[in-house]
Scaffold this active site. Sequence first.
Site, mmCIF file in Angstrom:
data_model
loop_
_atom_site.group_PDB
_atom_site.id
_atom_site.type_symbol
_atom_site.label_atom_id
_atom_site.label_comp_id
_atom_site.label_asym_id
_atom_site.label_seq_id
_atom_site.Cartn_x
_atom_site.Cartn_y
_atom_site.Cartn_z
ATOM 1 N N ASP A 13 44.553 35.396 40.302
ATOM 2 C CA ASP A 13 44.922 35.043 38.921
ATOM 3 C C ASP A 13 45.731 33.762 38.821
ATOM 4 O OD1 ASP A 13 43.664 37.416 38.115
ATOM 5 O OD2 ASP A 13 45.497 38.568 38.457
ATOM 6 N N LYS A 16 42.002 30.007 38.698
ATOM 7 C CA LYS A 16 40.825 29.425 39.360
ATOM 8 C C LYS A 16 39.700 29.169 38.366
ATOM 9 C CE LYS A 16 40.716 33.083 41.983
ATOM 10 N NZ LYS A 16 41.995 33.726 41.629
ATOM 11 N N ALA A 39 37.066 40.479 40.317
ATOM 12 C CA ALA A 39 37.626 39.215 39.831
ATOM 13 C C ALA A 39 37.612 39.199 38.307
ATOM 14 C CB ALA A 39 36.791 38.046 40.348
ATOM 15 N N GLY A 40 38.548 38.478 37.732
ATOM 16 C CA GLY A 40 38.567 38.300 36.285
ATOM 17 C C GLY A 40 39.019 36.886 36.002
ATOM 18 N N HIS A 41 38.122 36.057 35.522
ATOM 19 C CA HIS A 41 38.434 34.648 35.293
ATOM 20 C C HIS A 41 38.317 34.354 33.799
ATOM 21 C CE1 HIS A 41 36.837 34.044 39.680
ATOM 22 N NE2 HIS A 41 37.959 34.726 39.622
ATOM 23 N N GLN A 224 39.903 36.252 43.934
ATOM 24 C CA GLN A 224 41.155 36.772 44.500
ATOM 25 C C GLN A 224 42.018 35.612 45.029
ATOM 26 O OE1 GLN A 224 38.064 38.733 45.675
ATOM 27 N NE2 GLN A 224 38.416 39.516 43.648
ATOM 28 N N THR A 301 41.498 44.984 34.563
ATOM 29 C CA THR A 301 41.983 46.352 34.328
ATOM 30 C C THR A 301 43.022 46.425 33.207
ATOM 31 O OG1 THR A 301 43.632 46.001 36.042
ATOM 32 C CG2 THR A 301 41.593 47.079 36.720
HETATM 33 P P1 GDP Z 1 41.814 33.420 37.906
HETATM 34 O O1 GDP Z 1 41.521 34.842 38.222
HETATM 35 O O2 GDP Z 1 42.450 32.693 39.033
HETATM 36 O O3 GDP Z 1 40.635 32.684 37.348
HETATM 37 O O4 GDP Z 1 42.920 33.439 36.755
HETATM 38 P P2 GDP Z 1 42.876 34.345 35.426
HETATM 39 O O5 GDP Z 1 41.881 33.762 34.498
HETATM 40 O O6 GDP Z 1 42.755 35.780 35.776
HETATM 41 O O7 GDP Z 1 44.370 34.144 34.913
HETATM 42 C C1 GDP Z 1 44.869 32.908 34.543
HETATM 43 C C2 GDP Z 1 45.259 32.954 33.050
HETATM 44 O O8 GDP Z 1 46.065 31.857 32.739
HETATM 45 C C3 GDP Z 1 44.066 32.867 32.115
HETATM 46 O O9 GDP Z 1 44.337 33.624 30.954
HETATM 47 C C4 GDP Z 1 43.991 31.378 31.766
HETATM 48 O O10 GDP Z 1 43.417 31.138 30.491
HETATM 49 C C5 GDP Z 1 45.441 31.021 31.768
HETATM 50 N N1 GDP Z 1 45.755 29.645 32.216
HETATM 51 C C6 GDP Z 1 45.139 28.898 33.148
HETATM 52 N N2 GDP Z 1 45.801 27.736 33.352
HETATM 53 C C7 GDP Z 1 46.856 27.764 32.512
HETATM 54 C C8 GDP Z 1 47.943 26.868 32.273
HETATM 55 O O11 GDP Z 1 48.084 25.814 32.872
HETATM 56 N N3 GDP Z 1 48.869 27.251 31.340
HETATM 57 C C9 GDP Z 1 48.778 28.411 30.642
HETATM 58 N N4 GDP Z 1 49.731 28.712 29.771
HETATM 59 N N5 GDP Z 1 47.768 29.289 30.860
HETATM 60 C C10 GDP Z 1 46.836 28.971 31.781
HETATM 61 P P1 IMO Z 2 40.863 37.135 40.574
HETATM 62 O O1 IMO Z 2 39.587 36.521 41.087
HETATM 63 C C1 IMO Z 2 44.301 39.738 41.205
HETATM 64 C C2 IMO Z 2 43.698 43.220 43.783
HETATM 65 C C3 IMO Z 2 43.789 44.586 43.119
HETATM 66 C C4 IMO Z 2 44.372 45.386 44.264
HETATM 67 C C5 IMO Z 2 43.659 44.786 45.489
HETATM 68 C C6 IMO Z 2 42.450 45.576 45.946
HETATM 69 O O2 IMO Z 2 40.868 37.366 39.105
HETATM 70 O O3 IMO Z 2 42.036 36.351 41.051
HETATM 71 P P2 IMO Z 2 39.969 45.822 45.016
HETATM 72 O O4 IMO Z 2 39.473 46.337 43.709
HETATM 73 O O5 IMO Z 2 39.572 44.417 45.300
HETATM 74 O O6 IMO Z 2 39.678 46.742 46.154
HETATM 75 O O7 IMO Z 2 41.580 45.841 44.853
HETATM 76 O O8 IMO Z 2 43.264 43.491 45.100
HETATM 77 N N1 IMO Z 2 42.724 42.296 43.162
HETATM 78 C C7 IMO Z 2 43.070 41.254 42.400
HETATM 79 N N2 IMO Z 2 44.287 40.861 41.959
HETATM 80 N N3 IMO Z 2 43.204 39.019 40.911
HETATM 81 C C8 IMO Z 2 41.978 39.381 41.375
HETATM 82 O O9 IMO Z 2 40.886 38.603 41.231
HETATM 83 C C9 IMO Z 2 41.869 40.572 42.125
HETATM 84 N N4 IMO Z 2 40.837 41.240 42.702
HETATM 85 C C10 IMO Z 2 41.382 42.275 43.355
HETATM 86 O O10 IMO Z 2 44.648 44.565 42.006
HETATM 87 O O11 IMO Z 2 45.736 45.119 44.401
HETATM 88 MG MG MG Z 3 41.900 36.757 37.483
#
Ligand code: GDP
Ligand code: IMO
Ligand code: MG
Length: 428
Positions: A13, A16, A39-41, A224, A301
């Site tokens: 998170d 990416k 993953a959740g992007h 991750q 989640t």
């Molecule tokens: P990922 O799993 O690495 O792709 O990251 P996530 O999307 O799960 O979580 C990053 C969150 O931060 C998302 O809601 C993005 O929209 C947000 N985000 C990304 N870059 C920035 C930033 O520079 N500033 C702020 N405030 N939010 C950001």
């Molecule tokens: P992105 O790509 C943050 C964490 C879960 C748990 C551990 C194992 O959005 O960064 P799993 O379901 O993979 O067996 O869970 O890994 N986890 C993440 N935490 N961002 C993620 O993906 C994750 N994918 C798995 O919360 O601790």
């Molecule tokens: Mg994420």
Amino acid sequence: MSNLIVIGTQWGDEGKGKIVDLLSSEADTIVRFQGGHNAGHTLVIGDQVFKLSLLPSGIIRNNKIVVIGNGVVLDPWKLLEEIDQLNARGIKVGSDRLIISENTPLILPFHKDLDLLREQKAGKEKIGTTGRGIGPAYEDKVGRRALRACDLKDISEVKRKLNVIKAHHDILRVGLGAHAIDEEELFNELMKVGNKICGFIKPVWKLLNEQIAKNKNILFEGAQGSMLDVDFGTYPFVTSSSTNAASAALGSGIAHNKINSVLGITKAYTTRVGEGPMPTELFDDIGQYLAEEGNEKGTVTGRDRRCGWFDAPLVRRSCLLNGITSLALTKIDVLDKLEKIKICIGYRVEEEEFADFPVTTSTANRLIPIFEEIDGWNTSTVGLEKIDQMPTKARAYVQRIEELTETTVSIISTGPERNQTILITNPF
Ligand code: GDP
Ligand code: IMO
Ligand code: MG
């Protein structure tokens, strides 16, 4: 040719998705090479928000080829759901630009059951997985009984493998109090889903090598983060794949020496979802502030993310493990209102000091961070696009991170949107 890997340097998170979406303007092809729909992007593009779990973040640009490599574990139902959602929003996802590797193992419903059953049974020893069946699916892959994407093209192979898998899983299921697998029902469901995804299944290794020969730019999108890596993360509180950069080659079918650069995505503070050690975690108002200001809720989640100060030794270790050529520092804007900002520069347990993150969970759980404190900048950095617009104290924070991680910062992200970005040097 320029091939770039983007990976998370912390516990996921880090942002990416945003950075991959941004950089995919320069890529011909974007590849997922490990993980699954754990993953959740989140991508914010103008007034639109896209949440992707399985499809590479490059999918939003209609003229890009996206690839799901063999290192991914693929839930075909989830894939179809994500494709339908995008198609409904005008993002065309056809077999002309979505390619799934033939040797990608599938996540089937009983993987999810097993994941959830085990977590329930584990009580306070639970890992806090996303409950998507990721671990059990990888177990079947290395256990040499997985159903793979290519099998969907061969009915007799599906039947034969389901038999083998049922024999293995029913013992586990019954032991955990669940009913046996209904093989016929599963077979019928697989035939339906197989018909819909067969057109996407192709030899990815060949396609990517052809693209390399044509000097195309390939962007590898990690899921991750390095601290969730099954070998180098906070084991056993990790995911079940190798999240580190080296798996981009193995998980897609290109040679490791075809990679030019590795961009490490680093949040300006630290977050983690699920159980396991996190030395800089904050349980006070500042932790609460980071969670609220950073909107730190899990995409997959909906769980609250744990928040804490930036952990420099942890990121320095990730830089070394992954051959990171530069960092993208995200969410610096979240720190805007803080009077004082702390950076962890090492750890101690009683009298013993640790310069690096230790290997055992029992030691990691006892680490007391050693902090250095700097002044906050108390000015908004939201949406800044040029480095010389950054407050001096914010620039000093970035510089200190560069010194402590021994890695240069090539991108600073100042908000969730594409244009809320300071591009210092092009990581490609
Ligand atoms: P990922 O799993 O690495 O792709 O990251 P996530 O999307 O799960 O979580 C990053 C969150 O931060 C998302 O809601 C993005 O929209 C947000 N985000 C990304 N870059 C920035 C930033 O520079 N500033 C702020 N405030 N939010 C950001
Ligand atoms: P992105 O790509 C943050 C964490 C879960 C748990 C551990 C194992 O959005 O960064 P799993 O379901 O993979 O067996 O869970 O890994 N986890 C993440 N935490 N961002 C993620 O993906 C994750 N994918 C798995 O919360 O601790
Ligand atoms: Mg994420």
